[in-house]
Design an enzyme around this catalytic site. Structure first.
Site, short mmCIF file in Angstrom:
data_model
loop_
_atom_site.label_atom_id
_atom_site.label_comp_id
_atom_site.label_asym_id
_atom_site.label_seq_id
_atom_site.Cartn_x
_atom_site.Cartn_y
_atom_site.Cartn_z
N ARG A 1 0.25 -1.26 -0.06
CA ARG A 1 0.11 -0.04 0.01
C ARG A 1 0.83 1.01 0.09
NH1 ARG A 1 -3.17 -3.79 1.92
NH2 ARG A 1 -1.32 -4.55 3.31
N LYS B 1 27.76 -3.82 -3.25
CA LYS B 1 29.43 -3.57 -3.24
C LYS B 1 29.71 -2.98 -2.07
CE LYS B 1 28.25 -2.68 -7.92
NZ LYS B 1 29.05 -2.02 -9.29
N ARG C 1 11.41 3.61 2.88
CA ARG C 1 11.03 2.77 4.30
C ARG C 1 12.26 1.50 4.16
NH1 ARG C 1 5.89 -1.44 4.61
NH2 ARG C 1 5.00 0.91 5.76
#
Ligand code: NCD
Length: 339
Positions: free
Chosen positions: A65, A94, A115
């Site tokens: 969402r 890396k 997030r």
């Protein structure tokens, strides 16, 4: 805390710094934008607001969402988007540091929406912005177990709209139920409650998953009334809003949520008759067994509406960050206002 100067919005990092005038403005802006989108040609006008802007959606932690609603919110305003969802596809494999990754995103885009599984990383990204020549706003779309401020804003919008005929959020009894200890949505929402008069929060959780002390400390400091219980049935008839959350099992270290009796912290057609006829049931989603899908047909269930509200509130947040609220006011006043 988000940077807020004279009603302006820049970084959105947590829910603590939001004041009532900005919350009211964001709610009004959200409704205004939805109305524009419904007007003939309105969606096109919105899309022409930020055609040169670019956004980075950095979501190494799973999301449905929040990712989709931010992605679509950007597109509604004409903002082009880039995304990294799987860190295995970025230079982090890396060994590139978080700070260097964020700095790289900021070289290409005008806003970073992120997030992370870690708490505090949005704040860290914002601090980095203070040290580089081309800073961009950072929006926290969920940080570990700690914060999810844009969810709290869309929750406020849903509450305000649901109680529009009954004086808004002021004076309401709002229950939050479930894994309150590890749920960032309820932690962030609690952070906004000091802005509303005479709210009574009822925190319904198993003792092992009760709300953390830091949140309760803030509620006390701001004089927000709250009570704690592990018995939903005792409070169900009193409440105006029931905000249900799932067990945050992904944070289990020793299977602590296994064997939990969900039944006590869930809502189903059998306990619905105890709920006031004009109460509402919310959930940030995704849901587990704590809301029986049969509840979806009850008019008091507003969580699907809440989910849709999320996209429009996120458009409003972007409008505010890019300081386009006056353009929105012009568009809302109809064709004559569209110069
Ligand atoms: C919430 C989250 O990610 O914290 N989901 C969402 O953003 N709507 C709630 C949850 O995952 O339980």
């Amino acid at each position: 805390m988000q940077s807020e100067m004279a009603g302006r919005l820049y970084h959105v990092l947590d829910s603590h710094g939001f004041e009532r005038p900005l919350l009211d403005e964001l709610c009004e802006l959200t409704t205004r934008i939805r109305n524009i989108a419904k007007m003939p040609g309105g969606a096109r006008e919105l899309q022409m607001l930020l055609p040169e802007a670019r956004a980075m959606l950095y979501f190494p932690q799973p999301s449905t969402r929040t990712f989709l609603s931010f992605n679509n919110a950007c597109h509604i305003l004409g903002i082009r988007t880039s995304e990294i969802r799987d860190p295995a596809t970025s230079s982090e494999v890396k060994g590139e540091s978080f700070d260097d990754s964020i700095r790289t995103f900021s070289s290409y885009v005008d806003v970073i929406i992120m997030r992370t599984p870690e708490a505090g990383y949005a704040a860290r990204a914002a601090a980095l912005m203070g040290r580089i020549p081309r800073p961009v706003p950072i929006i926290n779309a969920g940080s570990g177990k700690d914060q999810h401020p844009t969810q709290a804003l869309l929750d406020i919008y849903t509450l305000e709209r649901s109680f529009a005929e009954r004086g808004g959020i002021d004076g309401k009894v709002i229950a939050m139920m479930g894994d309150l200890r590890r749920g960032r949505t309820v932690r962030s929402l609690c952070g906004l409650m000091r802005n509303y008069r005479d709210v009574h929060l009822v925190l319904v959780a198993p003792p092992a998953f009760a709300m953390e002390e830091d949140v309760k400390q803030r509620l006390r400091a701001h004089g927000t009334r709250f009570t704690e219980t592990s018995r939903l049935s005792e409070v169900l008839p009193e409440i105006d809003a029931l905000y249900v959350t799932r067990m945050q099992t992904e944070w289990d270290t020793e299977g602590e949520s296994h064997g939990m009796d969900y039944a006590q912290f869930s809502i189903n057609p059998r306990n619905l008759p105890q709920l006031k006829h004009d109460a509402i049931i919310m959930h940030p989603l995704p849901r587990g067994p704590e809301i029986d899908p049969a509840v979806d047909d009850d008019p008091r269930a507003v969580y699907w509406r809440q989910e849709r509200n999320g996209m429009w509130m996120r458009v409003a947040i972007l409008v505010k960050i890019f300081r386009l609220e006056d353009r929105i006011a012009e568009l809302a006043s109809g064709p004559a206002g569209r110069g």
